[in-house]
Write a protein that holds these residues in place. Structure first.
Motif, PDB file in Angstrom:
ATOM      1  N   ARG A  72       8.871  -4.661  -1.099  1.00  0.00           N
ATOM      2  CA  ARG A  72       8.760  -6.103  -1.351  1.00  0.00           C
ATOM      3  C   ARG A  72       7.523  -6.359  -2.196  1.00  0.00           C
ATOM      4  NH1 ARG A  72      10.416  -9.969   3.734  1.00  0.00           N
ATOM      5  NH2 ARG A  72      12.420  -9.008   4.229  1.00  0.00           N
ATOM      6  N   ALA A  73       7.650  -7.294  -3.123  1.00  0.00           N
ATOM      7  CA  ALA A  73       6.501  -7.625  -3.984  1.00  0.00           C
ATOM      8  C   ALA A  73       5.370  -8.212  -3.143  1.00  0.00           C
ATOM      9  CB  ALA A  73       6.926  -8.605  -5.069  1.00  0.00           C
ATOM     10  N   PHE A  74       5.754  -9.041  -2.183  1.00  0.00           N
ATOM     11  CA  PHE A  74       4.750  -9.667  -1.309  1.00  0.00           C
ATOM     12  C   PHE A  74       5.266  -9.675   0.117  1.00  0.00           C
ATOM     13  CE2 PHE A  74       4.365 -11.679  -5.469  1.00  0.00           C
ATOM     14  CZ  PHE A  74       3.048 -11.378  -5.770  1.00  0.00           C
ATOM     15  N   ALA A  75       4.371  -9.603   1.073  1.00  0.00           N
ATOM     16  CA  ALA A  75       4.755  -9.764   2.482  1.00  0.00           C
ATOM     17  C   ALA A  75       3.648 -10.539   3.169  1.00  0.00           C
ATOM     18  CB  ALA A  75       4.959  -8.412   3.151  1.00  0.00           C
ATOM     19  N   GLU A  76       4.050 -11.381   4.089  1.00  0.00           N
ATOM     20  CA  GLU A  76       3.132 -12.233   4.837  1.00  0.00           C
ATOM     21  C   GLU A  76       1.967 -11.417   5.389  1.00  0.00           C
ATOM     22  OE1 GLU A  76       2.181 -15.863   5.427  1.00  0.00           O
ATOM     23  OE2 GLU A  76       4.286 -15.538   4.930  1.00  0.00           O
ATOM     24  N   GLY A  77       0.748 -11.839   5.088  1.00  0.00           N
ATOM     25  CA  GLY A  77      -0.432 -11.196   5.664  1.00  0.00           C
ATOM     26  C   GLY A  77      -0.873  -9.934   4.956  1.00  0.00           C
ATOM     27  N   CYS A  78      -0.115  -9.472   3.980  1.00  0.00           N
ATOM     28  CA  CYS A  78      -0.485  -8.234   3.280  1.00  0.00           C
ATOM     29  C   CYS A  78      -1.342  -8.566   2.055  1.00  0.00           C
ATOM     30  CB  CYS A  78       0.759  -7.463   2.849  1.00  0.00           C
ATOM     31  SG  CYS A  78       1.653  -6.750   4.250  1.00  0.00           S
ATOM     32  N   ALA A  79      -2.264  -7.674   1.745  1.00  0.00           N
ATOM     33  CA  ALA A  79      -3.204  -7.930   0.648  1.00  0.00           C
ATOM     34  C   ALA A  79      -2.834  -7.155  -0.608  1.00  0.00           C
ATOM     35  CB  ALA A  79      -4.621  -7.557   1.087  1.00  0.00           C
ATOM     36  N   THR A  80      -1.936  -6.175  -0.484  1.00  0.00           N
ATOM     37  CA  THR A  80      -1.578  -5.351  -1.635  1.00  0.00           C
ATOM     38  C   THR A  80      -0.163  -5.690  -2.095  1.00  0.00           C
ATOM     39  OG1 THR A  80      -0.786  -3.579  -0.180  1.00  0.00           O
ATOM     40  CG2 THR A  80      -3.089  -3.473  -0.897  1.00  0.00           C
ATOM     41  N   SER A  81       0.165  -5.233  -3.284  1.00  0.00           N
ATOM     42  CA  SER A  81       1.499  -5.471  -3.841  1.00  0.00           C
ATOM     43  C   SER A  81       1.861  -4.313  -4.778  1.00  0.00           C
ATOM     44  CB  SER A  81       1.522  -6.778  -4.615  1.00  0.00           C
ATOM     45  OG  SER A  81       2.751  -6.956  -5.273  1.00  0.00           O
ATOM     46  N   PRO A  82       3.068  -3.751  -4.667  1.00  0.00           N
ATOM     47  CA  PRO A  82       4.082  -4.076  -3.668  1.00  0.00           C
ATOM     48  C   PRO A  82       3.742  -3.426  -2.331  1.00  0.00           C
ATOM     49  CG  PRO A  82       4.855  -2.277  -5.040  1.00  0.00           C
ATOM     50  CD  PRO A  82       3.503  -2.673  -5.575  1.00  0.00           C
ATOM     51  N   VAL A  83       4.496  -3.821  -1.318  1.00  0.00           N
ATOM     52  CA  VAL A  83       4.343  -3.187  -0.007  1.00  0.00           C
ATOM     53  C   VAL A  83       5.685  -2.615   0.429  1.00  0.00           C
ATOM     54  CG1 VAL A  83       2.490  -4.714   0.758  1.00  0.00           C
ATOM     55  CG2 VAL A  83       4.868  -5.322   1.257  1.00  0.00           C
ATOM     56  N   ALA A  84       5.623  -1.672   1.357  1.00  0.00           N
ATOM     57  CA  ALA A  84       6.849  -1.217   2.026  1.00  0.00           C
ATOM     58  C   ALA A  84       7.126  -2.213   3.155  1.00  0.00           C
ATOM     59  CB  ALA A  84       6.652   0.187   2.577  1.00  0.00           C
ATOM     60  N   ASP A 114       3.329   8.353   2.428  1.00  0.00           N
ATOM     61  CA  ASP A 114       3.609   9.413   1.454  1.00  0.00           C
ATOM     62  C   ASP A 114       4.166   8.851   0.148  1.00  0.00           C
ATOM     63  OD1 ASP A 114       2.743  11.232   3.278  1.00  0.00           O
ATOM     64  OD2 ASP A 114       4.725  12.037   3.780  1.00  0.00           O
ATOM     65  N   ALA A 115       4.858   7.717   0.241  1.00  0.00           N
ATOM     66  CA  ALA A 115       5.439   7.107  -0.961  1.00  0.00           C
ATOM     67  C   ALA A 115       4.384   6.339  -1.758  1.00  0.00           C
ATOM     68  CB  ALA A 115       6.581   6.176  -0.570  1.00  0.00           C
ATOM     69  N   GLY A 116       3.165   6.249  -1.221  1.00  0.00           N
ATOM     70  CA  GLY A 116       2.067   5.654  -1.980  1.00  0.00           C
ATOM     71  C   GLY A 116       1.754   4.207  -1.648  1.00  0.00           C
ATOM     72  N   TYR A 117       2.453   3.652  -0.657  1.00  0.00           N
ATOM     73  CA  TYR A 117       2.159   2.261  -0.284  1.00  0.00           C
ATOM     74  C   TYR A 117       0.889   2.201   0.560  1.00  0.00           C
ATOM     75  CZ  TYR A 117       6.882   1.389  -1.907  1.00  0.00           C
ATOM     76  OH  TYR A 117       8.009   1.310  -2.683  1.00  0.00           O
ATOM     77  N   HIS A 118       0.216   1.038   0.492  1.00  0.00           N
ATOM     78  CA  HIS A 118      -1.014   0.851   1.265  1.00  0.00           C
ATOM     79  C   HIS A 118      -0.810  -0.023   2.486  1.00  0.00           C
ATOM     80  CE1 HIS A 118      -3.260   2.953  -1.771  1.00  0.00           C
ATOM     81  NE2 HIS A 118      -2.695   2.195  -2.703  1.00  0.00           N
ATOM     82  N   GLU A 119       0.328  -0.726   2.526  1.00  0.00           N
ATOM     83  CA  GLU A 119       0.612  -1.567   3.690  1.00  0.00           C
ATOM     84  C   GLU A 119       2.108  -1.512   3.990  1.00  0.00           C
ATOM     85  OE1 GLU A 119      -2.225  -5.371   3.793  1.00  0.00           O
ATOM     86  OE2 GLU A 119      -1.434  -4.917   1.801  1.00  0.00           O
ATOM     87  N   LEU A 120       2.409  -1.674   5.279  1.00  0.00           N
ATOM     88  CA  LEU A 120       3.799  -1.741   5.745  1.00  0.00           C
ATOM     89  C   LEU A 120       3.961  -3.079   6.457  1.00  0.00           C
ATOM     90  CD1 LEU A 120       6.566  -0.370   6.242  1.00  0.00           C
ATOM     91  CD2 LEU A 120       5.574   0.681   8.286  1.00  0.00           C
ATOM     92  N   GLY A 121       4.824  -3.923   5.919  1.00  0.00           N
ATOM     93  CA  GLY A 121       5.092  -5.218   6.540  1.00  0.00           C
ATOM     94  C   GLY A 121       6.327  -5.146   7.412  1.00  0.00           C
ATOM     95  N   SER A 122       6.465  -6.108   8.294  1.00  0.00           N
ATOM     96  CA  SER A 122       7.637  -6.161   9.162  1.00  0.00           C
ATOM     97  C   SER A 122       7.692  -7.537   9.806  1.00  0.00           C
ATOM     98  CB  SER A 122       7.549  -5.067  10.233  1.00  0.00           C
ATOM     99  OG  SER A 122       8.765  -4.974  10.953  1.00  0.00           O
ATOM    100  N   ASP A 123       8.745  -7.818  10.545  1.00  0.00           N
ATOM    101  CA  ASP A 123       8.823  -9.081  11.274  1.00  0.00           C
ATOM    102  C   ASP A 123       9.696  -8.907  12.509  1.00  0.00           C
ATOM    103  OD1 ASP A 123      11.713  -9.908  10.582  1.00  0.00           O
ATOM    104  OD2 ASP A 123      10.823  -9.545   8.617  1.00  0.00           O
ATOM    105  N   ALA A 124       9.556  -9.831  13.419  1.00  0.00           N
ATOM    106  CA  ALA A 124      10.372  -9.849  14.634  1.00  0.00           C
ATOM    107  C   ALA A 124      10.431 -11.287  15.120  1.00  0.00           C
ATOM    108  CB  ALA A 124       9.757  -8.958  15.722  1.00  0.00           C
ATOM    109  N   TYR A 125      11.550 -11.676  15.687  1.00  0.00           N
ATOM    110  CA  TYR A 125      11.606 -13.005  16.299  1.00  0.00           C
ATOM    111  C   TYR A 125      10.578 -13.064  17.425  1.00  0.00           C
ATOM    112  CZ  TYR A 125      15.870 -14.105  13.757  1.00  0.00           C
ATOM    113  OH  TYR A 125      16.773 -14.361  12.769  1.00  0.00           O
ATOM    114  N   SER A 126       9.963 -14.230  17.571  1.00  0.00           N
ATOM    115  CA  SER A 126       8.878 -14.321  18.553  1.00  0.00           C
ATOM    116  C   SER A 126       9.385 -14.144  19.984  1.00  0.00           C
ATOM    117  CB  SER A 126       8.129 -15.633  18.397  1.00  0.00           C
ATOM    118  OG  SER A 126       9.036 -16.698  18.359  1.00  0.00           O
ATOM    119  N   ASP A 127      10.687 -14.348  20.217  1.00  0.00           N
ATOM    120  CA  ASP A 127      11.207 -14.134  21.573  1.00  0.00           C
ATOM    121  C   ASP A 127      11.737 -12.710  21.774  1.00  0.00           C
ATOM    122  OD1 ASP A 127      13.455 -14.243  20.026  1.00  0.00           O
ATOM    123  OD2 ASP A 127      14.489 -15.774  21.218  1.00  0.00           O
TER     124      ASP A 127
END
Ligand SMILES: CC(C)(COP(=O)(O)OP(=O)(O)OC[C@H]1O[C@@H](n2cnc3c(N)ncnc32)[C@H](O)[C@@H]1OP(=O)(O)O)[C@@H](O)C(=O)NCCC(=O)NCCS
Length: 153
Positions: A72-84, A114-127
């Motif tokens: 993803r080009a951008f992910a919530e809370g991530c400072a680098t681009s792109p991110v995994a 290993d693929a060279g990303y500096h951040e891994l973003g993700s999400d989950a429903y709060s419940d």
């Protein structure tokens, strides 16, 4: 290959996994079942840059879970681009609460690094208590709470 103490293995998906991946995807996202075959075939033919799918193989020809990753080009809370980004993680009901999802996430972290990303973003429903715990236990930090809206047009 990401080996464990048990016989099952976590490895990248292959064309031979098509039917099993389709079956598991339908369990995770039943509302989107019509789109799964085309998306799977698209990935197997030519994955998008930064896309990866790791599967949990429980027996020859049998999968028990998967984790899908995309760039993803951008992910919530991530400072680098792109991110995994973790687009989905799923473990079949009979195999849960044995650390399988944690192993999938840990393998995804290794893959992304290993693929060279500096951040891994993700999400989950709060419940989704297990989903949130899974992320926090694996070292993710919670960065945002989002409310989604819809306006029919
Ligand atoms: C969320 C999901 C992937 C977790 O899969 P899982 O393989 O059961 O996950 P894990 O076993 O790694 O961890 C789940 C729980 O089992 C516990 N656990 C792990 N190994 C264990 C073991 N050997 N014995 C007992 N409990 C164990 C974990 O501590 C965790 O407990 P907690 O929820 O109280 O924190 C699975 O429930 C699922 O597919 N759910 C539907 C899709 C979904 O919600 N995806 C996540 C979106 S963020």
């Amino acid at each position: 290959m990401f080996k464990s103490k048990t016989d099952d293995a976590i490895r990248p998906v292959t064309p031979d996994d098509r039917a099993e991946w389709l079956r598991l995807r339908g369990l995770l996202w039943p509302d989107e079942s019509n789109a799964h075959a085309a998306e799977i075939d698209g990935f197997l033919a030519a994955p998008a840059p930064g896309a990866q799918v790791l599967v949990l193989e429980t027996a020859p020809g049998r999968l028990g879970g998967f984790i899908e990753l995309a760039e993803r080009a951008f992910a919530e809370g991530c400072a680098t681009s792109p991110v995994a980004y973790v687009e989905g993680v799923f473990v079949e009901k009979g195999l849960r609460r044995r650390g399988a999802a944690r192993r999938l996430v840990d393998a995804a972290v290794i893959w992304a690094r290993d693929a060279g990303y500096h951040e891994l973003g993700s999400d989950a429903y709060s419940d989704n208590r297990t989903g949130r715990r899974l992320h926090l236990d694996a070292g993710f930090e919670e960065v945002a709470h989002i409310t989604c809206f819809r306006l029919p047009l």
